[in-house]
Design an enzyme around this catalytic site. Structure first.
Site, PDB file in Angstrom:
ATOM      1  N   ASP A 173       0.763  -1.242   0.000  1.00  0.00           N
ATOM      2  CA  ASP A 173       0.000   0.000   0.000  1.00  0.00           C
ATOM      3  C   ASP A 173       0.803   1.306   0.000  1.00  0.00           C
ATOM      4  OD1 ASP A 173      -1.729  -2.096   0.493  1.00  0.00           O
ATOM      5  OD2 ASP A 173      -2.790  -1.127   2.121  1.00  0.00           O
ATOM      6  N   GLU A 404       1.463  -9.064  11.765  1.00  0.00           N
ATOM      7  CA  GLU A 404       1.284  -8.798  10.326  1.00  0.00           C
ATOM      8  C   GLU A 404       2.634  -8.529   9.641  1.00  0.00           C
ATOM      9  OE1 GLU A 404      -1.256  -5.420   9.819  1.00  0.00           O
ATOM     10  OE2 GLU A 404      -1.397  -5.628   7.636  1.00  0.00           O
TER      11      GLU A 404
HETATM   12  C1  DGY Z   1      -5.854  -1.917   4.217  1.00  0.00           C
HETATM   13  O1  DGY Z   1      -7.016  -1.612   4.490  1.00  0.00           O
HETATM   14  O2  DGY Z   1      -4.868  -1.500   4.813  1.00  0.00           O
HETATM   15  C2  DGY Z   1      -5.625  -2.902   3.179  1.00  0.00           C
HETATM   16  O3  DGY Z   1      -4.294  -3.077   2.880  1.00  0.00           O
HETATM   17  C3  DGY Z   1      -6.391  -2.559   1.934  1.00  0.00           C
HETATM   18  O4  DGY Z   1      -6.687  -3.756   1.375  1.00  0.00           O
END
Ligand code: DGY
Length: 440
Positions: A173, A404
Site C-alpha cells: 500500500d 502482520e
Molecule cells: C488496508 O485496508 O490497509 C488494506 O491493505 C487494503 O486492502
C-alpha cells in the site's frame, strides 16, 4: 530446535482456527474482518497441509465474489454488520457495475493473482486426491477468466503486462515506490466524500499509512467508481497507472503453475502458452534496470521506470524470470542484507532516505514476501540462502509472535516484545505452516 518447530506449528494452527469464519479466513479480526483476496490464497495453501477441505472451501468462498467480467475483488464483505473497517461495502458502491455480485458485496479493485500457484501447491500436497482434482477442474476456468480480465481491461498496449490504478491492488500500500505517482493527484478542498479511518484506532498510527496517503487512496476509489471500475475510463483518466513488477511476476508464476496443472490433469491450456511467452519476454525487457540491479515498476502515466530497490523487484525469482546473470545480482543483494545481522528481506531499500523500518510497506519485514523469495532462491539453486531466510523468519516469529509485519532493523528487535500491525495474523501462520509442513 525440534520443540520450537512443534510449538510454532501448533501456534500457527491455533491462529488459523481462530480466524476461520464458517467457510473462509479473515486476516485478523477487527483490523481486517472480511475475506481478503491474496491472504486467502495463502490460507488455502496452508490448510492443504492438514485440512484439505478447508483449503477448498476457502477458495470456493473467494471465487463466489468473482465479477461477471472476471475480476476477482480484493475484499469480500461476507458480513454487512462488521463496522471496524473502512472502506466498508457501502463506500465502494460496486453496484455501479452490473456484473458485480450483490451477495457477497465486494470491493472494486483486485490484488496479486496468487491462486494459480496456490492450487499447484495444494496439488503437490495431495497428488492423488480425486476431490481436489475435481475442484481444480472447476476452478481452472474461473482463474483463466480472472487473468483474461487483467489482459483485457488492464493492458492497453497489449504487452501482457497489466496495470494497477490503486496502491491497495499491489498489496504494498504505502511503499515509497508509489510516492511520486501519487503526488500527481491533486485533491481540491471539499472534493472528497467525508470518511473516517478505522485502522488507526486499532493499530498504532506510526505503523500505518499517513492521512495524506489515505486521502489519495479514497480519491482513487472515487475514480474507479466513476468509471464503474472498468478499464478504459480508468486508463484514460487515472493519474496513478502502474505496471507493477511484483503483480506481473505473480501473474506469470500463476500462469506457469496453471500450465503445469493443465498438463498433469489433461485440461486444455487455452491461451496460457502465449500469455507466458509474451509476458516473460516483455517483463524482462521492460522492467530490468541496470542501475539498481533489479526489476522495477513502470509508471505508465509518466512513462518511466521507478528506480527504487524494493521487495517487489525480487519476486521475479519466484516466477523464474531472471537469467543466470540477473538472478546472481538479486542473490548478491540478498546476501548483502545479512550484514544487518539477519537475512530477512525488508520491504524497502535500507540505504534509501525513504526507508522507515516501522511503517507498513516502507521498510518492515513481511513473512509471506520472504517465503516467495525463499522459494525463488531454491529454484535458482541458492538453497543455503533460502534456508537462512527461513530460519531467520522462524526465530523472529518465535520471539515476537504472529504479527502482520516486523521491525526491519535487527538492532531494534531485541528491545521489542511484539511485531507490528495486526496480531494473530493469518498469513504469518500460513507461512510458518508452509515452511514447516510443506511437500514442495
Ligand atoms: C488496508 O485496508 O490497509 C488494506 O491493505 C487494503 O486492502
Amino acid at each position: 530446535m525440534y520443540s520450537r518447530m512443534m510449538r510454532l506449528t501448533e501456534q500457527a494452527k491455533a491462529i488459523m482456527a481462530r480466524n476461520w469464519r464458517d467457510g473462509f479466513t479473515v486476516p485478523t479480526d477487527k483490523l481486517y474482518p472480511f475475506q481478503w483476496n491474496w491472504d486467502s490464497g495463502f490460507a488455502a495453501m496452508a490448510f492443504s497441509h492438514y485440512d484439505l477441505d478447508k483449503g477448498i472451501q476457502e477458495l470456493q468462498s473467494l471465487f463466489s465474489g468473482q465479477w461477471q467480467n472476471g475480476m476477482l475483488p480484493h475484499i469480500l464483505f461476507h458480513s454487512e454488520k462488521e463496522t471496524t473497517y473502512f472502506p466498508n461495502f457501502d463506500f465502494w458502491e460496486c453496484w455501479v457495475n452490473p456484473g458485480a455480485p450483490n451477495k457477497p458485496k465486494t470491493s472494486g479493485i483486485t490484488q496479486p493473482p496468487v491462486h494459480g500457484f496456490a492450487i499447484e501447491h495444494m496439488l503437490d500436497q495431495h497428488p492423488d486426491s480425486e476431490k481436489l482434482k475435481g475442484f481444480i477442474k472447476e476452478l481452472f476456468p474461473k482463474i483463466i477468466a480472472y487473468h483474461q480480465f487483467l489482459y483485457t481491461h488492464r493492458d492497453p498496449n497489449q504487452e501482457k503486462l497489466f496495470f494497477i490504478y490503486h496502491p491497495w491492488e499491489s498489496g504494498r500500500d504505502n511503499s515509497p515506490i508509489w510516492d511520486e505517482s501519487l503526488e500527481r493527484i491533486v485533491i481540491e478542498p471539499g472534493s472528497l466524500p467525508d470518511y473516517k479511518r478505522r485502522d488507526t484506532s486499532i493499530a498504532d498510527a506510526e505503523e500505518r499509512p499517513t492521512q495524506q496517503q489515505y486521502d489519495r487512496y479514497v480519491y482513487l476509489v472515487e475514480l474507479g467508481k466513476k468509471h464503474r471500475y472498468e478499464g478504459p475510463g480508468i486508463a484514460a483518466e487515472s493519474p496513478f497507472l502502474l505496471q507493477d513488477c511484483m503483480m506481473n511476476a505473480i501473474l506469470i508464476a500463476s500462469n506457469q503453475s496453471l500450465l503445469r496443472i493443465a498438463n498433469r490433469l489433461g485440461i486444455d491450456p487455452g491461451p496460457l502458452p502465449e500469455w507466458i511467452q509474451e509476458g516473460r519476454k516483455n517483463f524482462h525487457d521492460k522492467f530490468w534496470n541496470n542501475s539498481i540491479g533489479q526489476y522495477a515498476t513502470y509508471d505508465l502515466r509518466g512513462e518511466y521506470l521507478i528506480q527504487h530497490r524494493e521487495i517487489g523487484g525480487l519476486v521475479a525469482l519466484f516466477a523464474e524470470i531472471p537469467d543466470e546473470r540477473n538472478s546472481a545480482q538479486l542473490a548478491v543483494y540478498l546476501q548483502q542484507l545479512s550484514n544487518r545481522g539477519y537475512l530477512l528481506c525488508p520491504s524497502f531499500d535500507v540505504e534509501s532516505p525513504l526507508f522507515d523500518s516501522k511503517r507498513y510497506w516502507r521498510g518492515p519485514v513481511w513473512p509471506h514476501m520472504n517465503w516467495l523469495i525463499a522459494k525463488g532462491l531454491v529454484k535458482y539453486g541458492y538453497d543455503q540462502l533460502a534456508d537462512q531466510l527461513k530460519n531467520d523468519l522462524l526465530l523472529l516469529v518465535d520471539q515476537l509472535g504472529f504479527y502482520e509485519y516486523y521491525e526491519a532493523e535487527k538492532s531494534k528487535i531485541s528491545q521489542l516484545d511484539r511485531g507490528y500491525g495486526g496480531a494473530h495474523f493469518t498469513w504469518t501462520a500460513t507461512i510458518i505452516l508452509n515452511f514447516l509442513e510443506g511437500n514442495s
